[in-house]
Design a protein around this motif. Structure first.
Motif, PDB file in Angstrom:
ATOM      1  N   LYS A  45       7.569   5.209 -16.259  1.00 38.93           N
ATOM      2  CA  LYS A  45       7.554   6.968 -15.491  1.00 38.93           C
ATOM      3  C   LYS A  45       5.552   6.487 -15.577  1.00 38.93           C
ATOM      4  O   LYS A  45       5.714   7.396 -13.832  1.00 38.93           O
ATOM      5  CB  LYS A  45       8.112   7.330 -16.960  1.00 38.93           C
ATOM      6  CG  LYS A  45       9.427   7.691 -16.529  1.00 38.93           C
ATOM      7  CD  LYS A  45      10.598   9.214 -17.301  1.00 38.93           C
ATOM      8  CE  LYS A  45      11.941   8.338 -17.289  1.00 38.93           C
ATOM      9  NZ  LYS A  45      12.273   9.972 -18.739  1.00 38.93           N
ATOM     10  N   VAL A  46       5.243   6.219 -16.220  1.00 36.08           N
ATOM     11  CA  VAL A  46       4.094   6.353 -15.951  1.00 36.08           C
ATOM     12  C   VAL A  46       3.054   5.917 -14.304  1.00 36.08           C
ATOM     13  O   VAL A  46       2.504   6.028 -14.360  1.00 36.08           O
ATOM     14  CB  VAL A  46       2.890   6.590 -17.521  1.00 36.08           C
ATOM     15  CG1 VAL A  46       1.692   6.220 -17.139  1.00 36.08           C
ATOM     16  CG2 VAL A  46       3.439   6.995 -18.601  1.00 36.08           C
ATOM     17  N   LEU A  47       3.782   4.352 -14.719  1.00 35.09           N
ATOM     18  CA  LEU A  47       3.147   3.352 -13.890  1.00 35.09           C
ATOM     19  C   LEU A  47       3.750   3.978 -12.996  1.00 35.09           C
ATOM     20  O   LEU A  47       2.637   4.248 -11.592  1.00 35.09           O
ATOM     21  CB  LEU A  47       3.464   2.190 -13.786  1.00 35.09           C
ATOM     22  CG  LEU A  47       3.284   1.470 -14.412  1.00 35.09           C
ATOM     23  CD1 LEU A  47       3.941   0.221 -15.553  1.00 35.09           C
ATOM     24  CD2 LEU A  47       1.598   0.562 -15.120  1.00 35.09           C
ATOM     25  N   GLU A  48       4.558   4.586 -12.585  1.00 38.54           N
ATOM     26  CA  GLU A  48       4.955   5.318 -11.295  1.00 38.54           C
ATOM     27  C   GLU A  48       4.250   6.429 -10.512  1.00 38.54           C
ATOM     28  O   GLU A  48       4.164   6.217  -9.092  1.00 38.54           O
ATOM     29  CB  GLU A  48       6.553   5.831 -11.432  1.00 38.54           C
ATOM     30  CG  GLU A  48       6.960   6.292  -9.808  1.00 38.54           C
ATOM     31  CD  GLU A  48       8.438   6.731 -10.299  1.00 38.54           C
ATOM     32  OE1 GLU A  48       9.666   7.354  -9.024  1.00 38.54           O
ATOM     33  OE2 GLU A  48       9.360   6.190 -11.240  1.00 38.54           O
ATOM     34  N   VAL A  49       3.869   7.513 -11.591  1.00 33.82           N
ATOM     35  CA  VAL A  49       3.460   8.342 -11.517  1.00 33.82           C
ATOM     36  C   VAL A  49       1.825   8.096 -10.866  1.00 33.82           C
ATOM     37  O   VAL A  49       1.351   8.463  -9.647  1.00 33.82           O
ATOM     38  CB  VAL A  49       3.211   9.371 -12.567  1.00 33.82           C
ATOM     39  CG1 VAL A  49       2.510  10.590 -12.153  1.00 33.82           C
ATOM     40  CG2 VAL A  49       4.773  10.053 -12.927  1.00 33.82           C
ATOM     41  N   VAL A  50       1.814   6.817 -11.729  1.00 32.28           N
ATOM     42  CA  VAL A  50      -0.609   6.239 -11.667  1.00 32.28           C
ATOM     43  C   VAL A  50       0.051   5.988 -10.446  1.00 32.28           C
ATOM     44  O   VAL A  50      -1.058   5.612  -9.050  1.00 32.28           O
ATOM     45  CB  VAL A  50      -1.037   5.672 -12.585  1.00 32.28           C
ATOM     46  CG1 VAL A  50      -1.820   5.449 -12.275  1.00 32.28           C
ATOM     47  CG2 VAL A  50      -0.588   6.932 -13.571  1.00 32.28           C
ATOM     48  N   ASP A  51       0.425   5.009 -10.053  1.00 34.71           N
ATOM     49  CA  ASP A  51       0.932   4.580  -8.424  1.00 34.71           C
ATOM     50  C   ASP A  51       1.022   5.264  -6.717  1.00 34.71           C
ATOM     51  O   ASP A  51       0.533   5.042  -6.044  1.00 34.71           O
ATOM     52  CB  ASP A  51       1.749   3.389  -8.583  1.00 34.71           C
ATOM     53  CG  ASP A  51       2.407   2.606  -6.967  1.00 34.71           C
ATOM     54  OD1 ASP A  51       0.973   1.885  -6.589  1.00 34.71           O
ATOM     55  OD2 ASP A  51       2.873   2.488  -6.294  1.00 34.71           O
ATOM     56  N   ASN A  52       1.572   6.621  -7.277  1.00 36.71           N
ATOM     57  CA  ASN A  52       2.037   7.908  -5.869  1.00 36.71           C
ATOM     58  C   ASN A  52       0.435   8.459  -5.856  1.00 36.71           C
ATOM     59  O   ASN A  52      -0.296   8.201  -4.724  1.00 36.71           O
ATOM     60  CB  ASN A  52       2.637   8.319  -6.649  1.00 36.71           C
ATOM     61  CG  ASN A  52       4.140   7.762  -6.316  1.00 36.71           C
ATOM     62  OD1 ASN A  52       4.119   7.095  -6.052  1.00 36.71           O
ATOM     63  ND2 ASN A  52       5.523   8.860  -7.454  1.00 36.71           N
TER      64      ASN A  52
END
Length: 218
Positions: free
Chosen positions: A29-36
């Motif tokens: 979830k963290v990686l998804e947010v940071v990627d966005n």
């Protein structure tokens, strides 16, 4: 091994697997947010950035005003757009740290930009923004890197970016101000006769008496 000890080991193993699974889920979830977030940064999508922040206090006054003021400059708008179009990012996935105890997380990210300052320094005297853009197009392989640690906070089951005073955002967008204030293009001064000067004032509807009065006051 007695039965009670076997059961205890089984429970511990089960807990560890459950905990690991939970952590892996949060990391995803963290990686998804940071990627966005990083994608929004490289797109200069100010609304998308704001939506991912834990706090947007004074965001519009600080970040939006800063970026919009420079983007609205017609002389450099194409230059800014070109730099953004060629900006990339890489998330160091092995750097991610998630703490369920404190509901915080962090991960490192690297932005890659064209080395615009070296291009500026090599411009000939009298160069104009279009010349700068041409040189940027010829030097896309000459790059610089901006390394940042992105920190997040879990808010109502959603990971949000924390950025004190928007320092990370403004660091990436520093190129706006540096290019605008570089003065790489020179203003050519033309010597005018008194009559030519008066004609210029008339053309722009300026009262020459007011000019001289103001000059005396200053």
């Amino acid at each position: 091994m007695n039965k009670s000890k076997a059961v205890s080991l089984l429970l511990i193993s089960s807990f560890m697997l459950s905990s690991t699974s939970c952590t892996m889920g949060e990391k995803k979830k963290v990686l998804e947010v940071v990627d966005n977030y990083a994608q929004a940064i490289t797109d200069a999508d100010l609304d998308a950035i704001q939506a991912l922040l834990k706090s947007d206090n004074e965001y519009e006054d600080i970040v939006c005003t800063y970026v919009n003021n420079y983007q609205d400059n017609e002389d450099f708008s194409d230059v800014y757009e070109f730099i953004l179009d060629n900006m990339t990012y890489e998330i160091a996935q092995d750097s991610i740290v998630v703490s369920k105890e404190s509901n915080t997380a962090s991960v490192n990210i690297i932005y890659t930009l064209i080395d615009y300052m070296s291009v500026l320094e090599d411009l000939d005297e009298g160069a104009e923004p279009d010349d700068f853009l041409d040189e940027l197009e010829d030097n896309t392989d000459n790059v610089i890197h901006i390394r940042q640690k992105i920190e997040l906070k879990l808010v109502k089951e959603n990971w949000k970016i924390t950025d004190s005073d928007y320092e990370n955002i403004l660091e990436v967008y520093e190129f706006y101000e540096e290019i605008f204030k570089s003065g790489f293009f020179r203003i050519s001064f033309v010597q005018l006769t008194p009559s030519e000067f008066e004609n210029c004032l008339d053309e722009f509807g300026i009262d020459e008496d007011n000019i001289f009065i103001n000059l005396k006051i200053q």
